[in-house]
Design a protein around this motif. Sequence first.
Motif, PDB file in Angstrom:
ATOM      1  N   VAL A 197       0.811  -1.227   0.000  1.00  0.00           N
ATOM      2  CA  VAL A 197       0.000   0.000   0.000  1.00  0.00           C
ATOM      3  C   VAL A 197       0.843   1.274   0.000  1.00  0.00           C
ATOM      4  O   VAL A 197       0.321   2.370  -0.163  1.00  0.00           O
ATOM      5  N   PHE A 198       2.147   1.137   0.196  1.00  0.00           N
ATOM      6  CA  PHE A 198       2.991   2.331   0.281  1.00  0.00           C
ATOM      7  C   PHE A 198       4.431   1.953  -0.019  1.00  0.00           C
ATOM      8  O   PHE A 198       4.927   0.944   0.468  1.00  0.00           O
TER       9      PHE A 198
ATOM     10  N   GLU B 193       5.374  -0.740   2.729  1.00  0.00           N
ATOM     11  CA  GLU B 193       4.331  -1.040   3.711  1.00  0.00           C
ATOM     12  C   GLU B 193       3.269  -1.858   2.999  1.00  0.00           C
ATOM     13  O   GLU B 193       2.751  -1.464   1.955  1.00  0.00           O
ATOM     14  N   SER B 194       2.963  -3.002   3.589  1.00  0.00           N
ATOM     15  CA  SER B 194       1.862  -3.797   3.055  1.00  0.00           C
ATOM     16  C   SER B 194       0.683  -3.646   4.000  1.00  0.00           C
ATOM     17  O   SER B 194       0.772  -2.938   5.006  1.00  0.00           O
ATOM     18  N   VAL B 195      -0.433  -4.325   3.682  1.00  0.00           N
ATOM     19  CA  VAL B 195      -1.562  -4.282   4.600  1.00  0.00           C
ATOM     20  C   VAL B 195      -1.168  -4.866   5.949  1.00  0.00           C
ATOM     21  O   VAL B 195      -1.803  -4.589   6.951  1.00  0.00           O
TER      22      VAL B 195
ATOM     23  N   ALA C   5       5.400   4.974  -6.272  1.00  0.00           N
ATOM     24  CA  ALA C   5       4.930   5.880  -5.227  1.00  0.00           C
ATOM     25  C   ALA C   5       3.426   6.109  -5.365  1.00  0.00           C
ATOM     26  O   ALA C   5       2.704   6.210  -4.373  1.00  0.00           O
TER      27      ALA C   5
ATOM     28  N   ARG D 163       0.674   8.946   2.069  1.00  0.00           N
ATOM     29  CA  ARG D 163       0.229   7.561   1.855  1.00  0.00           C
ATOM     30  C   ARG D 163       0.759   6.602   2.907  1.00  0.00           C
ATOM     31  O   ARG D 163       0.315   5.464   2.995  1.00  0.00           O
ATOM     32  N   ALA D 164       1.744   7.066   3.704  1.00  0.00           N
ATOM     33  CA  ALA D 164       2.378   6.150   4.659  1.00  0.00           C
ATOM     34  C   ALA D 164       1.429   5.823   5.805  1.00  0.00           C
ATOM     35  O   ALA D 164       0.942   6.724   6.478  1.00  0.00           O
ATOM     36  N   PRO D 165       1.148   4.524   6.036  1.00  0.00           N
ATOM     37  CA  PRO D 165       0.316   4.166   7.184  1.00  0.00           C
ATOM     38  C   PRO D 165       1.027   4.512   8.493  1.00  0.00           C
ATOM     39  O   PRO D 165       2.257   4.455   8.565  1.00  0.00           O
TER      40      PRO D 165
ATOM     41  N   ARG E 224       1.019   3.150  12.188  1.00  0.00           N
ATOM     42  CA  ARG E 224       0.515   1.954  12.874  1.00  0.00           C
ATOM     43  C   ARG E 224       0.520   2.111  14.385  1.00  0.00           C
ATOM     44  O   ARG E 224       1.027   3.090  14.926  1.00  0.00           O
TER      45      ARG E 224
ATOM     46  N   PHE F  12      -4.036   0.580   6.431  1.00  0.00           N
ATOM     47  CA  PHE F  12      -4.521   1.123   5.168  1.00  0.00           C
ATOM     48  C   PHE F  12      -5.976   0.738   5.012  1.00  0.00           C
ATOM     49  O   PHE F  12      -6.348  -0.412   5.253  1.00  0.00           O
TER      50      PHE F  12
ATOM     51  N   VAL G 101       7.147   8.679  12.037  1.00  0.00           N
ATOM     52  CA  VAL G 101       7.341   7.410  11.342  1.00  0.00           C
ATOM     53  C   VAL G 101       8.774   7.362  10.839  1.00  0.00           C
ATOM     54  O   VAL G 101       9.186   8.243  10.088  1.00  0.00           O
TER      55      VAL G 101
END
Lengths: 119, 374
Positions: free
Chosen positions: A33-34, A54-56, A78, B298-300, B302, B325, B353
Amino acid sequence: MKFTEEHEWLRVEGDLVIVGITEHASEQLGDVVFVELPAIGRAVTKDDEVVVIESVKAASDILAPLDGEIVEVNEVLADEPGKVNEDPMGDAWFFKIKPADMAQLDDYMDEAAYQKYIG
Amino acid sequence: MSDLRVTPLNALHRELGAKMVPFAGYDMPVQYPAGVMKEHLHCRARAGLFDVSHMGQVILRAPGGYPEVARAMEALVPVDLVGLGEMRQRYGFFTNAAGGILDDLMLANRGDHMFVVVNAACKAEDGAHMRAALPGVAVEEITDRALLALQGPAAEAVLAALVPGVAAMRFMDVGIFASDFGELWISRSGYTGEDGYEISVSEAQAEPLARALLSNEAVQPIGLGARDSLRLEAGLCLYGHDIDTATTPVEASLSWAIQKVRRSGGDRAGGFPGAARILEELRNGAARLRVGLRPEGRAPMRDGTPLFAAETGGAAVGHVTSGGFGPTIEAPMSMGYVPRDLATTGTELFGEVRGKRLPLRVVKLPFTPANFKR
């Protein structure tokens, strides 16, 4: 093509090396996702953290497989990080590095060895 | 592995190609071959089937029937249980003496008894807690039934094809239905923000029922990964992350679950563990609050991400308790605790982050609108 134990693939293109992650790695990561790419021109040492994925599920890093300079990054990732799952061995390469010493590639596995490594 | 417990659907999960992980002492499916993103979107578009058999199902009985159990349970749960209608369900939580949350749970009035569903990780402690604190109430843990959740806009049509009576249920209704799969205990509820049902079924009939539901082309199996992203988009708390013994219901923005009758001035005000603190916070507000947070990039961000009021300097003002996400909103989303003066919608904060402070904004919850059949 060469493979690292961190599940990266390395493909030589002239005097550059293109770096991506393997199908196996993309499956293990889950939906990406990122992606945070390194700055072009950055001088890196082997094992430096150069990309954040970054994945889910979680965040992980791609390490520089070689000493050298980042000369190109795949900006498409990106905006469309999902490409890492769709075509990890092709369109979804991460960066191109100009290695200080191509001989460093010799340390890595060939495809047969990598297939055996992931069992 | 040998220490892990299995649910009656374990073999089916494996047959469906699930990736299994340990969760709360159980061997559970985290995702199926479709993956978290597709499973999540499928549940919002059609219907998803979840195995939630690891959760605790408990029946509480007393000689005086439901009213006696309800009066007793109100000493543990700051919710109006006496006033809960027959065959209706309500969300609540066990509190401790400091006003913290021991577990969150669903409580149902089933006529002559109470039925509750508690979190898997807390079920042993919850059972002991109720036995110790509810003299005169028989606490029966139901260990021979599975629990399935069918969630999504197609859930009603899918389940009504097997159990016609469920179409007439409203959100938070409960019912006991005879079926081809034996007696089913069904509530119109869930934890995804979608319309749907939770279905308690005998161990022996769990797999046949799951197969019958999956045979409908609208239904896909959904793992714990998508269950987490669905509940987070719906703004719902995960026990042990967003709520725990150190968070009060008011801090957790769960005041809506405490009805007027249990608040100061109500007929049955207080009388639950931690009432002094919780009632005081209901009157005057808590010092910190759980809020929704939308990262601007866009960066999660957490669980554990520290939050700051400014881009540079200063100490952390709070932290993220759930983050990831959101496949439906196609953006990162988080929940976390911040001081009350920073909890107003629109407030800009920064989450750190990988050593960088990135902007995020306080937003209203849920991230996706709820789709309940009221």
